[in-house]
Motif scaffolding. Structure first.
Motif, mmCIF file in Angstrom:
data_model
loop_
_atom_site.group_PDB
_atom_site.id
_atom_site.type_symbol
_atom_site.label_atom_id
_atom_site.label_comp_id
_atom_site.label_asym_id
_atom_site.label_seq_id
_atom_site.Cartn_x
_atom_site.Cartn_y
_atom_site.Cartn_z
ATOM 1 N N LEU A 130 0.736 -1.129 0.137
ATOM 2 C CA LEU A 130 0.126 0.124 0.015
ATOM 3 C C LEU A 130 0.910 1.151 -0.150
ATOM 4 C CD1 LEU A 130 -2.703 -0.781 2.613
ATOM 5 C CD2 LEU A 130 -2.815 -1.002 0.182
ATOM 6 N N SER A 131 0.735 2.016 -0.898
ATOM 7 C CA SER A 131 1.456 3.305 -1.004
ATOM 8 C C SER A 131 0.303 4.639 -1.131
ATOM 9 C CB SER A 131 2.431 3.480 -2.181
ATOM 10 O OG SER A 131 3.388 2.268 -2.003
ATOM 11 N N SER A 132 0.769 5.927 -0.817
ATOM 12 C CA SER A 132 0.155 7.288 -0.762
ATOM 13 C C SER A 132 0.917 8.083 -0.371
ATOM 14 C CB SER A 132 -1.301 6.867 -0.070
ATOM 15 O OG SER A 132 -1.077 7.200 1.218
ATOM 16 N N PRO A 133 0.597 9.266 -0.676
ATOM 17 C CA PRO A 133 1.236 10.558 -0.243
ATOM 18 C C PRO A 133 0.783 10.433 1.308
ATOM 19 C CG PRO A 133 -0.024 11.047 -2.082
ATOM 20 C CD PRO A 133 -0.302 9.630 -1.844
ATOM 21 N N SER A 134 1.820 10.966 2.193
ATOM 22 C CA SER A 134 1.343 11.056 3.670
ATOM 23 C C SER A 134 0.030 11.881 3.771
ATOM 24 C CB SER A 134 2.396 11.822 4.058
ATOM 25 O OG SER A 134 2.108 11.951 5.694
ATOM 26 N N GLY A 135 -0.959 11.316 4.566
ATOM 27 C CA GLY A 135 -2.289 11.874 4.835
ATOM 28 C C GLY A 135 -3.261 11.294 3.843
ATOM 29 N N ALA A 136 -3.037 10.382 3.064
ATOM 30 C CA ALA A 136 -4.102 10.031 2.179
ATOM 31 C C ALA A 136 -4.621 8.935 2.613
ATOM 32 C CB ALA A 136 -3.504 9.752 0.699
ATOM 33 N N LEU A 143 -5.921 16.756 1.104
ATOM 34 C CA LEU A 143 -4.951 16.244 1.841
ATOM 35 C C LEU A 143 -4.131 17.138 2.832
ATOM 36 C CD1 LEU A 143 -2.846 13.991 1.815
ATOM 37 C CD2 LEU A 143 -1.519 15.082 -0.148
ATOM 38 N N HIS A 144 -4.354 18.335 2.419
ATOM 39 C CA HIS A 144 -3.631 19.494 3.337
ATOM 40 C C HIS A 144 -4.458 19.614 4.543
ATOM 41 C CE1 HIS A 144 -2.611 23.756 4.529
ATOM 42 N NE2 HIS A 144 -1.415 23.055 4.385
ATOM 43 N N GLN A 145 -5.876 19.510 4.773
ATOM 44 C CA GLN A 145 -6.617 19.468 5.644
ATOM 45 C C GLN A 145 -6.387 18.247 6.588
ATOM 46 O OE1 GLN A 145 -8.333 22.063 6.794
ATOM 47 N NE2 GLN A 145 -7.313 23.066 5.176
ATOM 48 N N ARG A 146 -6.214 17.005 5.911
ATOM 49 C CA ARG A 146 -5.868 15.929 6.705
ATOM 50 C C ARG A 146 -4.818 15.977 7.700
ATOM 51 N NH1 ARG A 146 -7.681 10.943 2.667
ATOM 52 N NH2 ARG A 146 -9.708 11.715 2.305
ATOM 53 N N LEU A 147 -3.741 16.534 6.966
ATOM 54 C CA LEU A 147 -2.173 16.652 7.519
ATOM 55 C C LEU A 147 -2.525 17.655 8.826
ATOM 56 C CD1 LEU A 147 -0.162 16.691 4.647
ATOM 57 C CD2 LEU A 147 -0.182 14.844 6.293
ATOM 58 N N LEU A 148 -3.318 18.788 8.435
ATOM 59 C CA LEU A 148 -3.336 19.824 9.686
ATOM 60 C C LEU A 148 -4.249 19.316 10.856
ATOM 61 C CD1 LEU A 148 -4.358 23.010 7.793
ATOM 62 C CD2 LEU A 148 -2.267 22.547 8.870
#
Length: 234
Positions: A39-45, A160-165
């Protein structure tokens, strides 16, 4: 985990041959080969969340726990979330060929230890890898058709940005770096057999389970199928 265009070798060393994949039992009496499920994804996805759900739902699925030089975060457990090692130990493991793959990510090093993966395969388990596109590429170069790669996309970069925040585990500077890296990671979607959009975690999880089950049932993994067929027609 690294090298955008070609498989990275361990400090100039030729990667050791892949471990022998042990067959697993089937209800009808024949065996199958294990799946190395990436499984791969950008961090937070969402790949880590889905990975945890997969492990909870599939007792026969083992997890590849990476080694890392980054500091332990609050709530993490050594040996469960990561094997936390210092830089000197990581370099020794790299030089001794103890990793299936490794990479530099955000100033730290991450690698997949070979021995635990071999042990799980010997026990007849499939193995789950929560790694990035570079690590997936390296693993595929070593283990070939036993690797199944699934990439998880966010519904949008804004989401994605909101999830990281909301995760609140990184500084604003680190979050900005993760967002810059995300665009590069997404550009490698075509290196995967399966690509999913995670706009609903339960739906995405269901789709990942479907992929895993279908891959387990592939004819090429049913190593005892010929013998079973012969019994049917004799």
């Amino acid at each position: 985990m690294t090298n955008p265009h070609c498989p990275r070798q361990l400090r100039g060393m030729t990667p050791p041959p892949p471990p022998p994949l042990q067959p697993q039992s089937d209800p009808h009496g024949f065996k199958r080969r294990g799946v190395l499920f990436v499984l791969s994804s950008p961090s937070g996805a969402g790949k880590s969340t889905i990975a945890r759900k997969l492990l909870a739902a599939h007792a026969e699925l083992g997890v590849s726990v990476s080694a890392t030089t980054r500091p332990m975060r609050p709530g993490e457990v050594d040996g469960k979330d990561y094997h936390f090692v210092d830089l000197e130990e990581f370099r020794r493991m790299t030089a001794d060929g103890e990793f299936l793959e490794w990479a530099h990510v955000f100033g730290h090093r991450y690698g997949t230890p070979r021995a635990p993966v071999e042990k799980m395969l010997a026990e007849g388990k499939d193995v789950l890898f929560d790694i990035d596109w570079q690590g997936a590429q390296q693993l595929f170069q070593i283990a070939g058709g036993d690797v199944v790669r699934t990439f998880i996309l966010p519904p949008s970069m804004e989401e994605l940005h909101q999830r990281l925040l909301k995760r609140a585990t990184d500084t604003i500077e680190v979050i900005d770096a993760r967002m810059q890296r995300a665009a590069n990671e997404v550009s490698h979607w075509d290196g995967y057999e399966y690509v999913l959009v995670n706009d609903d975690v339960e739906e995405c999880f269901t789709n990942v389970c479907t992929i895993l089950e279908a891959e387990r049932l592939k004819r090429s993994r049913q190593t005892g199928l010929i013998g079973f067929i012969r019994k049917l027609v004799r």
